[in-house]
Scaffold this motif. Sequence first.
Motif, mmCIF file in Angstrom:
data_model
loop_
_atom_site.group_PDB
_atom_site.id
_atom_site.type_symbol
_atom_site.label_atom_id
_atom_site.label_comp_id
_atom_site.label_asym_id
_atom_site.label_seq_id
_atom_site.Cartn_x
_atom_site.Cartn_y
_atom_site.Cartn_z
ATOM 1 N N VAL A 34 6.903 0.376 1.359
ATOM 2 C CA VAL A 34 7.855 0.188 0.498
ATOM 3 C C VAL A 34 7.084 -0.190 -0.890
ATOM 4 N N ASN A 35 6.839 0.778 -1.788
ATOM 5 C CA ASN A 35 6.283 0.387 -2.991
ATOM 6 C C ASN A 35 7.039 0.395 -4.236
ATOM 7 N N GLY A 36 7.109 -0.921 -4.824
ATOM 8 C CA GLY A 36 7.765 -0.990 -6.149
ATOM 9 C C GLY A 36 6.873 -0.046 -7.090
ATOM 10 N N CYS A 37 7.786 0.786 -7.952
ATOM 11 C CA CYS A 37 7.189 1.569 -8.886
ATOM 12 C C CYS A 37 6.275 1.022 -9.902
ATOM 13 N N PHE A 38 6.597 -0.118 -10.344
ATOM 14 C CA PHE A 38 5.755 -0.697 -11.425
ATOM 15 C C PHE A 38 4.492 -1.277 -10.760
ATOM 16 N N ARG A 54 11.886 -7.399 -17.720
ATOM 17 C CA ARG A 54 10.675 -7.258 -17.153
ATOM 18 C C ARG A 54 10.355 -8.327 -16.340
ATOM 19 N N HIS A 55 10.577 -9.379 -16.790
ATOM 20 C CA HIS A 55 10.248 -10.542 -15.991
ATOM 21 C C HIS A 55 10.749 -10.743 -14.335
ATOM 22 N N ARG A 56 12.055 -10.449 -14.730
ATOM 23 C CA ARG A 56 13.084 -10.376 -13.352
ATOM 24 C C ARG A 56 12.402 -9.208 -12.327
ATOM 25 N N CYS A 57 12.246 -8.126 -13.322
ATOM 26 C CA CYS A 57 11.890 -6.893 -12.217
ATOM 27 C C CYS A 57 10.763 -7.208 -11.478
ATOM 28 N N MET A 58 9.662 -7.973 -12.237
ATOM 29 C CA MET A 58 8.525 -7.990 -11.496
ATOM 30 C C MET A 58 8.416 -9.351 -10.673
ATOM 31 N N SER A 59 9.122 -9.991 -10.851
ATOM 32 C CA SER A 59 9.175 -11.311 -9.733
ATOM 33 C C SER A 59 9.931 -10.825 -8.618
ATOM 34 N N ARG A 60 11.052 -10.211 -8.786
ATOM 35 C CA ARG A 60 11.874 -9.378 -7.698
ATOM 36 C C ARG A 60 10.960 -8.711 -6.954
ATOM 37 N N THR A 116 11.687 -7.610 -0.804
ATOM 38 C CA THR A 116 12.528 -6.877 -1.680
ATOM 39 C C THR A 116 13.792 -5.951 -1.525
ATOM 40 N N ARG A 117 14.436 -5.685 -2.321
ATOM 41 C CA ARG A 117 15.893 -5.009 -2.043
ATOM 42 C C ARG A 117 15.308 -3.373 -1.350
ATOM 43 N N PRO A 118 14.434 -2.976 -1.982
ATOM 44 C CA PRO A 118 13.899 -1.625 -1.353
ATOM 45 C C PRO A 118 13.764 -1.581 0.057
ATOM 46 N N GLU A 119 12.848 -2.851 0.469
ATOM 47 C CA GLU A 119 12.524 -3.079 1.847
ATOM 48 C C GLU A 119 13.501 -3.194 2.662
ATOM 49 N N VAL A 120 14.623 -3.990 2.304
ATOM 50 C CA VAL A 120 15.805 -4.441 2.908
ATOM 51 C C VAL A 120 16.388 -2.942 3.175
#
Length: 193
Positions: A63-67, A10-16, A22-26
């Motif tokens: 580009v949105n992170g789902c969380f 969870r921590h990794r997910c949030m910090s990323r 972010t990967r999605p943006e790239v």
Amino acid sequence: MADKLTPSQRHRCMSRIRGKDTRPEVLVRRGLHARGFRFRLQDRKLPGKPDITLPRWGVAIMVNGCFWHGHKGCRYATKPQTNPEFWEAKIARNRHRDEVTEAHLEALGWTVITVWECELKGKETAEARLEALADEIRQAGERRKQSESQRRISRLNAKREREQLLARQARLEEELKRRFPIPRKIKNESKSE
Ligand SMILES: [Zn+2]
């Protein structure tokens, strides 16, 4: 929905997701670039500094992170089990901010397209989403072009109408003058008024 991630995941997910590149943006940037689109990143002059803007097409892409952005019904948008109220409030705030930004951009004439992180999971899914995104951009550009030419046409029509009215008025004045010549005396008096 239960939290399926361990605290460290969870921590990794949030910090990323929090970071700028972010990967999605790239992925979206690469996908657009590969399809020949020119774009701007996080334009400070626009409300909410949209992730990607394509001025030529009048399109802003979020580009949105789902969380973080609370993607509805998405399996990546699970609420953490610790401190659920805190996360709920935080995510609700993010969602609200997204809505405000979107409305603001639309009011300025931009078409806003949201790409969700989960739409870019897996190579095939991502490729399909990017292809669809390219179509959405072109369609938005097409719509904008049409509404612009529509506006131009109505401006031209208004101008022509005004010219016709003025010409008609001038003709009527001419006719009046011809049929009812004003005696010089009255003309001079009305001039000196
Ligand atoms: Zn999602």
